[in-house]
Scaffold this motif. Structure first.
Motif, mmCIF file in Angstrom:
data_model
loop_
_atom_site.group_PDB
_atom_site.id
_atom_site.type_symbol
_atom_site.label_atom_id
_atom_site.label_comp_id
_atom_site.label_asym_id
_atom_site.label_seq_id
_atom_site.Cartn_x
_atom_site.Cartn_y
_atom_site.Cartn_z
ATOM 1 N N LEU A 288 19.120 23.541 -72.845
ATOM 2 C CA LEU A 288 20.713 22.811 -72.462
ATOM 3 C C LEU A 288 21.633 22.871 -73.781
ATOM 4 C CD1 LEU A 288 19.181 20.009 -70.155
ATOM 5 C CD2 LEU A 288 20.336 22.068 -69.494
ATOM 6 N N LEU A 289 20.937 22.570 -74.733
ATOM 7 C CA LEU A 289 21.757 22.585 -75.929
ATOM 8 C C LEU A 289 22.191 23.928 -76.698
ATOM 9 C CD1 LEU A 289 19.823 19.528 -77.753
ATOM 10 C CD2 LEU A 289 21.863 19.517 -76.387
ATOM 11 N N THR A 290 21.842 25.013 -76.248
ATOM 12 C CA THR A 290 22.183 26.258 -76.745
ATOM 13 C C THR A 290 23.393 26.593 -76.984
ATOM 14 O OG1 THR A 290 19.716 27.081 -76.183
ATOM 15 C CG2 THR A 290 21.571 28.858 -76.737
ATOM 16 N N PRO A 291 24.397 26.190 -75.798
ATOM 17 C CA PRO A 291 25.645 26.596 -75.985
ATOM 18 C C PRO A 291 26.427 25.820 -76.967
ATOM 19 C CG PRO A 291 25.132 25.140 -73.790
ATOM 20 C CD PRO A 291 23.749 25.649 -74.501
ATOM 21 N N TYR A 292 26.071 24.577 -77.574
ATOM 22 C CA TYR A 292 26.592 23.683 -78.238
ATOM 23 C C TYR A 292 26.788 24.307 -79.705
ATOM 24 C CZ TYR A 292 27.010 20.331 -74.530
ATOM 25 O OH TYR A 292 27.378 19.613 -73.546
ATOM 26 N N GLU A 293 25.876 25.420 -80.104
ATOM 27 C CA GLU A 293 25.925 25.911 -81.233
ATOM 28 C C GLU A 293 27.194 26.672 -81.477
ATOM 29 O OE1 GLU A 293 22.797 28.718 -81.041
ATOM 30 O OE2 GLU A 293 21.112 27.135 -81.073
ATOM 31 N N TYR A 294 27.965 26.993 -80.285
ATOM 32 C CA TYR A 294 29.183 27.628 -80.454
ATOM 33 C C TYR A 294 30.396 26.742 -80.587
ATOM 34 C CZ TYR A 294 26.325 31.254 -78.725
ATOM 35 O OH TYR A 294 25.174 32.053 -78.357
ATOM 36 N N GLU A 295 31.193 26.899 -81.299
ATOM 37 C CA GLU A 295 32.450 25.816 -81.603
ATOM 38 C C GLU A 295 33.305 25.956 -80.212
ATOM 39 O OE1 GLU A 295 35.042 26.665 -84.739
ATOM 40 O OE2 GLU A 295 35.980 24.659 -84.449
ATOM 41 N N PHE A 296 33.667 27.044 -79.589
ATOM 42 C CA PHE A 296 34.476 27.355 -78.547
ATOM 43 C C PHE A 296 33.731 26.488 -77.350
ATOM 44 C CE2 PHE A 296 31.482 30.630 -77.225
ATOM 45 C CZ PHE A 296 31.736 30.393 -75.852
ATOM 46 N N PHE A 297 32.616 26.449 -77.309
ATOM 47 C CA PHE A 297 31.875 25.648 -76.148
ATOM 48 C C PHE A 297 32.055 24.176 -76.406
ATOM 49 C CE2 PHE A 297 28.510 23.687 -73.639
ATOM 50 C CZ PHE A 297 28.793 24.282 -72.336
ATOM 51 N N ASN B 124 34.346 22.613 -78.063
ATOM 52 C CA ASN B 124 35.635 22.200 -77.765
ATOM 53 C C ASN B 124 36.026 22.373 -76.183
ATOM 54 O OD1 ASN B 124 36.314 22.077 -80.238
ATOM 55 N ND2 ASN B 124 36.859 24.216 -80.700
ATOM 56 N N GLY B 125 35.495 23.314 -75.539
ATOM 57 C CA GLY B 125 35.478 23.480 -74.177
ATOM 58 C C GLY B 125 35.103 22.245 -73.207
ATOM 59 N N VAL B 126 33.928 21.740 -74.048
ATOM 60 C CA VAL B 126 33.339 20.483 -73.069
ATOM 61 C C VAL B 126 34.003 19.401 -73.287
ATOM 62 C CG1 VAL B 126 31.224 18.990 -73.348
ATOM 63 C CG2 VAL B 126 30.871 21.458 -73.001
ATOM 64 N N ILE B 127 34.313 19.077 -74.405
ATOM 65 C CA ILE B 127 35.317 17.999 -74.843
ATOM 66 C C ILE B 127 36.722 17.907 -73.954
ATOM 67 C CG2 ILE B 127 36.639 16.658 -76.505
ATOM 68 C CD1 ILE B 127 34.672 17.640 -78.795
ATOM 69 N N VAL B 128 37.424 19.170 -73.983
ATOM 70 C CA VAL B 128 38.535 19.275 -73.144
ATOM 71 C C VAL B 128 38.468 19.068 -71.594
ATOM 72 C CG1 VAL B 128 40.428 21.033 -72.543
ATOM 73 C CG2 VAL B 128 39.745 20.506 -75.060
ATOM 74 N N THR C 129 40.594 23.738 -81.634
ATOM 75 C CA THR C 129 40.653 22.293 -81.908
ATOM 76 C C THR C 129 41.816 21.568 -81.563
ATOM 77 O OG1 THR C 129 39.156 23.013 -83.795
ATOM 78 C CG2 THR C 129 40.195 20.822 -83.916
ATOM 79 N N SER C 130 43.037 22.388 -81.898
ATOM 80 C CA SER C 130 44.422 21.827 -81.331
ATOM 81 C C SER C 130 44.529 21.475 -80.054
ATOM 82 C CB SER C 130 45.494 22.764 -81.753
ATOM 83 O OG SER C 130 45.348 24.038 -80.995
ATOM 84 N N ASP C 131 43.947 22.377 -79.068
ATOM 85 C CA ASP C 131 43.748 21.837 -77.655
ATOM 86 C C ASP C 131 43.035 20.458 -77.457
ATOM 87 O OD1 ASP C 131 45.083 24.159 -76.925
ATOM 88 O OD2 ASP C 131 43.127 25.282 -77.179
ATOM 89 N N VAL C 132 41.725 20.242 -78.104
ATOM 90 C CA VAL C 132 41.173 19.251 -78.229
ATOM 91 C C VAL C 132 41.854 17.996 -78.342
ATOM 92 C CG1 VAL C 132 39.136 17.876 -79.102
ATOM 93 C CG2 VAL C 132 38.911 20.356 -78.495
#
Lengths: 269, 278
Positions: free
Chosen positions: B5-14, B16-20, B133-136
């Motif tokens: 479940l935590l694997t995708p959190y290794e990627y910055e784009f993901f 950022n995507g989750v936060i957005v 990051t700017s989108d976040v």
């Protein structure tokens, strides 16, 4: 209230002079002269489309007249009770929340202060619905719903209470209760103007009536105004007027014809 | 399991995507309460199409697509509000005219001048690949502004939404309140566009408040519930999109639809009655 500008300016809450209001080319109101004074208690009667609600909206200031002048006393506080048919009864709001809307202007944030909650509770108690404060507005009877909106208007401590068809769709006991409630408010010094289709159950009980059909047909005490001639000019139908305990009772001019179709004694048996 | 479940959190784009997605879901849930209670559920769908017109125009003019589409969306929202207020026309009819005309203008511009600039398919269906990051920061700032505005103007918003005529008589500046909410709606759609896609924004605006309406009879509670449900749908939907390998927009909407079905089935007749009339 008088229909001529013969009162003292300082005593007048709202004054309409030569007010005309048009939707396109059609005049909904034409040449209305009207004064609303303090402690007045008046019914505006007329057929559907006669301009009653438009007149109320001009008094309230939500409609600007096409011509003529409307003057309101400086600092005039208005309370408005709309037709209950226009209310979204499924809106997520309780009785107390609805009443507290009267204290919206200039307030910041969602939380009502202790004094505001106390005032709202006091108004609800005065109207006999204090125990319903936490109910959703949909869970009330017709009379209770009407009282909620009167309570909201009263919490604004209005000089003039304006009500649009307050007896529309309510049963006879509810109408009776509402009439007594408004009588008490009038006795306490609140000016009241309302519209109604109910000539006998509401308008005839009030001290002052205005008959409206685009223009003002007549104005005065019901016993003086409710004559066959005025009613025909107002409603476009012949009506007879009886008198009972000093009050006019308006009946259909051809009422006897219905008795031929369904004789009362036969229907009862 | 947890590692997976935590694997995708290794990627910055993901990340950022989750936060957005979470913030955008919350924002849509918050603004959607006003939209649903005013009977304007169609506006989310309509405005997203209107923004497509702005997207086309801005890419042809060489303007930043986000800025151009945002300005176009805000102008469309204010036009809908203005026309509805000045004429005896139903809001749904005005929304239909303004937004479909805008959508048609976008298609016509692309047909005549050809497609230029960034991919608009991503704008239509959502993509987290371009979230940085700017989108976040932008979505967080918008959420803060809109959330603060709703808290500060809560009573004006409540009165103007429930009973605009009486609110106006009582001194509430209803046109200003409505215009500000339309502004919040247009900017919310814009902020959500990248993750959800303009074609699916409508669901994010309507599903959370509809679920919330089944759960409560209080306006303030509905705002809180709807915001929380929107955020949860964004968070769960974004994670599901990675693990199920589907686009972020459809994933978030399907999570919301599942939540609606579950609430509808379990909230009893009273909850269903509330939602049916909302």
């Amino acid at each position: 209230m008088t229909t001529a500008a013969d009162g003292s300016p300082s005593d007048t809450l709202v004054r309409l002079a030569g007010v005309t209001f048009r939707f396109g080319r059609d005049a909904v109101l034409d040449g209305i002269d009207l004064e609303i004074g303090p402690e007045q208690f008046t019914a505006i009667v007329g057929p559907s489309g006669s301009g009653k609600t438009t007149l109320l909206r001009v008094v309230l200031g939500t409609l600007e007249p096409s011509s003529g002048n409307v003057r309101r006393a400086p600092g005039l506080r208005l309370g408005y009770v709309p037709q209950v048919e226009t209310v979204d009864w499924n809106f997520p709001v309780t009785v107390a929340q609805c009443v507290l809307m009267a204290r919206t202007r200039g307030r910041v944030g969602p939380w009502a202060g202790r004094a505001e909650r106390r005032d709202a509770a006091s108004v609800l108690e005065r109207l006999g619905i204090g125990h319903l404060a936490d109910r959703h507005i949909r869970q009330l009877s017709g009379g209770q719903q009407q009282r909620v909106f009167v309570a909201r208007a009263l919490l604004g401590e209005p000089d003039l209470l304006v009500m649009d068809e307050p007896t529309s769709g309510v049963d006879a006991p509810t109408r009776h209760d509402l009439l007594h409630l408004l009588g008490e408010l009038s006795d306490d010094g609140t000016a009241i103007v309302l519209t109604t289709h109910d000539l006998n159950g509401m308008a005839a009980h009030l001290p002052h009536v205005v008959c409206l059909r685009t223009s003002i047909v007549a104005s005065g005490a019901p016993i003086e105004v409710f004559t066959p001639d005025v009613l025909e000019r107002t409603f476009g139908a012949r009506m007879s007027v009886l008198e009972h305990a000093g009050m006019p009772v308006v009946v259909d001019h051809d009422a006897h014809r219905f008795h031929r179709v369904i004789p009362i004694r036969d229907a009862a048996s | 399991m947890i590692d997976r479940l935590l694997t995708p959190y290794e990627y910055e784009f993901f990340r950022n995507g989750v936060i957005v997605a979470t913030l955008a879901g919350a924002l849509c849930g918050l603004v959607g309460v006003h939209v649903v209670l005013k009977g304007m559920s169609y506006i989310g769908h309509g405005l997203s199409h209107a923004i497509f017109g702005g997207f086309a125009a801005s890419s042809l003019l060489g303007v930043d697509p986000v800025v151009g589409a945002g300005a176009w969306g805000i102008a469309s929202a204010l036009a809908i509000d203005g026309v509805t207020r000045r004429r005896a026309l139903g809001a749904d009819a005005v929304i239909g005219v303004v937004t479909t005309a805008s959508f048609a203008a976008g298609l016509a511009l692309f047909a005549v001048f050809g497609r230029r600039g960034p991919s608009f398919e991503a704008a239509l269906f959502g993509s987290i690949l371009g979230v940085d990051t700017s989108d976040v920061v932008a979505v967080a700032a918008l959420a803060l502004v809109v959330g603060s505005g709703v808290v500060v103007g809560y009573r004006q918003l409540l009165f103007a939404t429930f009973d605009p005529d009486v609110a106006a008589v009582s001194g509430v500046r209803v046109p200003v309140t409505d215009a500000l909410m339309m502004l919040a709606l247009a900017t919310t759609i814009l902020a959500t566009m990248q993750v959800l896609g303009v074609t699916l924004v409508a669901a994010a605006l309507v599903i959370p408040p509809t679920i919330a309406r089944m759960l409560t009879d209080s306006f303030s509670h509905m705002l809180v519930w709807s915001t929380a449900i929107g955020a949860a749908c964004g968070f769960v939907g974004m994670n599901a999109s990675y693990h199920l390998d589907i686009q972020s927009g459809p994933s978030i909407v399907l999570v919301g639809a599942a939540a609606f079905a579950f609430t509808f089935a379990t909230s009893g007749a009273r909850g269903r009655a509330r939602a049916g009339r909302a």
